[in-house]
Write an enzyme that holds these catalytic residues in place. Structure first.
Site, short mmCIF file in Angstrom:
data_model
loop_
_atom_site.label_atom_id
_atom_site.label_comp_id
_atom_site.label_asym_id
_atom_site.label_seq_id
_atom_site.Cartn_x
_atom_site.Cartn_y
_atom_site.Cartn_z
N ARG A 104 -24.45 -42.82 16.76
CA ARG A 104 -24.19 -41.57 17.48
C ARG A 104 -25.06 -41.52 18.74
NH1 ARG A 104 -20.49 -37.59 18.21
NH2 ARG A 104 -21.32 -35.49 18.04
N THR A 379 -10.77 -39.31 20.94
CA THR A 379 -11.71 -40.08 20.14
C THR A 379 -10.84 -41.12 19.49
OG1 THR A 379 -13.31 -38.29 19.83
CG2 THR A 379 -13.12 -39.80 18.00
N ASP A 421 -21.35 -31.45 22.14
CA ASP A 421 -21.26 -31.27 20.68
C ASP A 421 -22.48 -30.53 20.13
OD1 ASP A 421 -18.75 -32.25 20.27
OD2 ASP A 421 -19.37 -34.24 19.63
N SER A 450 -21.52 -33.84 14.68
CA SER A 450 -20.18 -34.41 14.90
C SER A 450 -19.24 -33.93 13.80
CB SER A 450 -20.28 -35.94 14.84
OG SER A 450 -19.01 -36.52 14.89
N GLY A 470 -9.84 -35.79 16.88
CA GLY A 470 -9.27 -34.44 16.88
C GLY A 470 -10.31 -33.33 16.87
N GLY A 471 -11.56 -33.64 17.27
CA GLY A 471 -12.59 -32.60 17.33
C GLY A 471 -12.75 -31.94 15.97
O1 DON Z 1 -18.12 -36.06 17.36
C1 DON Z 1 -17.27 -35.17 17.43
O2 DON Z 1 -17.03 -34.41 16.52
C2 DON Z 1 -16.46 -35.03 18.70
N1 DON Z 1 -17.18 -35.61 19.79
C3 DON Z 1 -15.12 -35.68 18.50
C4 DON Z 1 -14.22 -35.45 19.66
C5 DON Z 1 -12.81 -35.66 19.35
O3 DON Z 1 -12.43 -36.03 18.27
C6 DON Z 1 -11.87 -35.36 20.42
N2 DON Z 1 -10.51 -35.61 19.97
N3 DON Z 1 -9.57 -34.98 20.08
#
Ligand code: DON
Length: 569
Positions: A104, A379, A421, A450, A470-471
């Protein structure tokens, strides 16, 4: 950690089998129990192919994961890259060893709690996501070197070869790349000459689908890493160039920030559900803990037998509660004492479940309300199973589409905007509408919380791996994938499922366009839920599955993306 003893790869296995049979011996258990075939599913066909190329060259799943990661870092800079970081979850067949390699990104030393606040105390969203201040110190190169050195069978330099070749020879623009570049990243890429030169045509327009993008600078950087190891990136020439470029553009990185970056090995989160053992992401990911909490809540109900509305209600209520805990209790465990044992205990989940009404939604009004912004992120996730049964589930990121869109001249890769984040201000939503408090406030050298949730599911009869970008929605997508696995379905089914999501605040179920019928939405609303049907589908899930009983190996690549590929060979 020393090198593992020589395990068997697809090539080596045939020779060894021949020798052992010739010598009249039985195969050692680990090799005899392997699936005999390999499966790789990733977000890009060139990455999936590169993984198989490395297996065919005698590598194991861990070497293949290095190759897949590196190729994605070239062809899918929308999503991940050597300017970013990620989590690689490893399962080694020979001894059952499991570890999460935490690559990370980490806040630079000069980062501080209020660095994204305007004078009036509001969050400067532009600064938090665009340009060099948004970038945390990347972990991907250290992660790849760590995996190759400790778990692989091939040198890092060999596993980087496909990526170097593709960066030099180029790759054709594909639909998703084109869409993210045109819709999310364009204006900000225009701001930075090196990024503009790398990804746009000379006249500043977005290249058409099929146009070949070559990244010679990135090929050079990867070659230096192949020749000199990760020190080239963290201490040598590349480090110098990165620090100068970042500082010239207004950033705060130092040589010391890069030199002190370290990979952390984390014990994964373990939980059980439906007779299977789940191995999933540990803090600084929130994913594994949230998944454990949700499964522990849900285990009391026979979900597969419930009607879809009742099932959705229970799942959404479990999601709501796990995301509340995420906001309050989760952060980098090296900086904040995360109550892992409590949050993953059945006793705690029983308490949460007791607060769920079977016919009514619980309003999420204990925290200030907020709105999830448009989902602009990207991502990547890939899953690998090799012929011996070694497994990798890896989710890697630069955070939003093309990260912070900033590229240091001469490098060929964008930097991340993972600083977003963190919680820039208590209770203020980030790009994914996620809120946080002290557990996830910005501190020097801290890793931002994350949602990435690479997960391995183990049972006597089946072994699977899955994950997705997907955040905040990553966690709920993986949950739905796990539940689908439990119903006996295969990887193609998990990755294709219609998706819905609840994250406590905002207080609503968001749904993909085809997730529910009008009647189902009406029934959920009658229970007190707000259902928001989103215009676009989300996620890009890639999974692999070995059915130990039938011997079948299958893989699934999310149909929502054009470039992804699942190959069993
Ligand atoms: O680490 C995380 O949770 C975010 N940086 C992930 C970002 C992400 O999956 C964006 N996708 N749609």
């Amino acid at each position: 950690m020393g090198k593992i003893p020589q395990a068997d790869g697809p090539g080596g296995r045939v020779i060894r089998l021949f020798c052992l049979v010739a010598a009249g011996f039985l195969l050692p258990a680990a090799a005899a129990e392997g699936p005999g075939k390999a499966a790789i599913a990733s977000a890009h066909y060139l990455a999936t192919e590169a993984g198989h190329e490395i297996l065919a060259a005698g590598g194991n799943a861990f070497d293949a994961a290095v190759a897949v990661s590196a190729v994605l870092a070239v062809v899918e800079q929308t999503s991940s890259g050597i300017g970013g970081g990620g989590f690689w979850l490893l399962h080694r067949a020979s001894d059952g060893m499991e570890v999460m390699v935490d690559g990370r990104e980490q806040a630079p030393a000069a980062a501080h709690k209020d660095m994204f606040l305007n004078e009036d105390g509001s969050v400067n969203r532009d600064l938090a996501v665009n340009g060099p201040l948004a970038a945390a110190i990347p972990g991907e190169v250290a992660g790849l070197a760590h995996i190759a050195g400790n778990y692989g069978r091939l040198p890092l330099a060999r596993s980087l070869q496909p990526a170097i070749r593709i960066a030099r020879e180029g790759f054709p623009v594909y639909e998703k790349f084109h869409w993210i570049l045109s819709n999310w990243a364009y204006d900000n890429i225009l701001r930075w000459p090196a990024a503009r030169e790398a990804f746009l045509l000379e006249d500043g327009s977005v290249p058409p689908i099929g146009h070949v993008i070559r990244l010679p600078d990135l090929a050079g950087v990867l070659q230096q890493i192949a020749d000199q190891g990760p020190d080239a990136f963290y201490r040598g020439d590349i480090a110098q160039r990165l620090v100068e470029g970042v500082r010239q553009a207004g950033g705060i990185w130092t040589m010391e920030d890069l030199a002190s970056y370290e990979i952390k090995e984390r014990q994964p989160i373990y939980t059980e559900f439906g007779g299977y053992e789940l191995v999933t992401a540990a803090p600084p990911s929130s994913g594994g803990i949230a998944i454990a909490t949700m499964l522990n809540i849900l285990e009391a109900w026979p979900l597969a037998e419930l009607d879809r509305v009742q099932r959705t209600h229970y799942i959404a209520e479990a999601m709501r509660r796990a995301f509340r805990d995420r906001a309050l209790f989760l952060g980098d465990p090296d900086f904040y004492e995360v109550p892992v044992e409590r949050l993953t205990s059945q006793f705690y989940a029983d308490g949460l479940r007791a607060s769920i009404h079977p016919g009514r939604a619980t309003p999420s009004d204990m925290l200030p309300g907020n709105d999830a912004g448009p989902e602009r992120g990207d991502t990547t996730h890939f899953s690998v199973l090799d012929a011996d049964g070694n497994v990798v589930a890896a989710t890697l990121t630069v955070n939003l589409g093309f990260g912070n869109r900033f590229m240091v001249p001469g490098t060929g890769f964008v930097l991340n905007n993972e600083m977003d984040d963190f919680s820039a201000k208590p209770g203020e939503p980030n790009a994914f509408g996620l809120i946080g408090f002290v557990a996830n406030e910005i501190q020097p050298h801290k890793r931002p919380l994350s949602s990435m949730s690479p997960t391995i599911i183990k049972g006597e009869d089946r072994l699977g791996a899955l994950g997705t970008p997907g955040g905040s929605r990553i966690i709920t997508m993986v949950l739905l994938g796990i539940l689908d696995f439990m119903e006996g379905n295969d990887a193609e089914s998990w990755v294709s499922l219609p998706r819905f999501h609840h994250q406590y605040v905002p207080d609503r179920i968001s749904a993909e366009p085809d997730a529910f019928t009008a009647e189902e939405i009406a029934a959920l609303e009658a229970m007190g839920h707000t259902v928001e049907v989103r215009e676009h589908a989300w996620g890009n899930m890639h999974g692999v599955l070995w059915n130990r009983e039938s011997g079948e190996v299958t893989a699934g690549s999310d149909p929502r993306s054009d470039a992804g590929r699942a190959i069993v060979r």
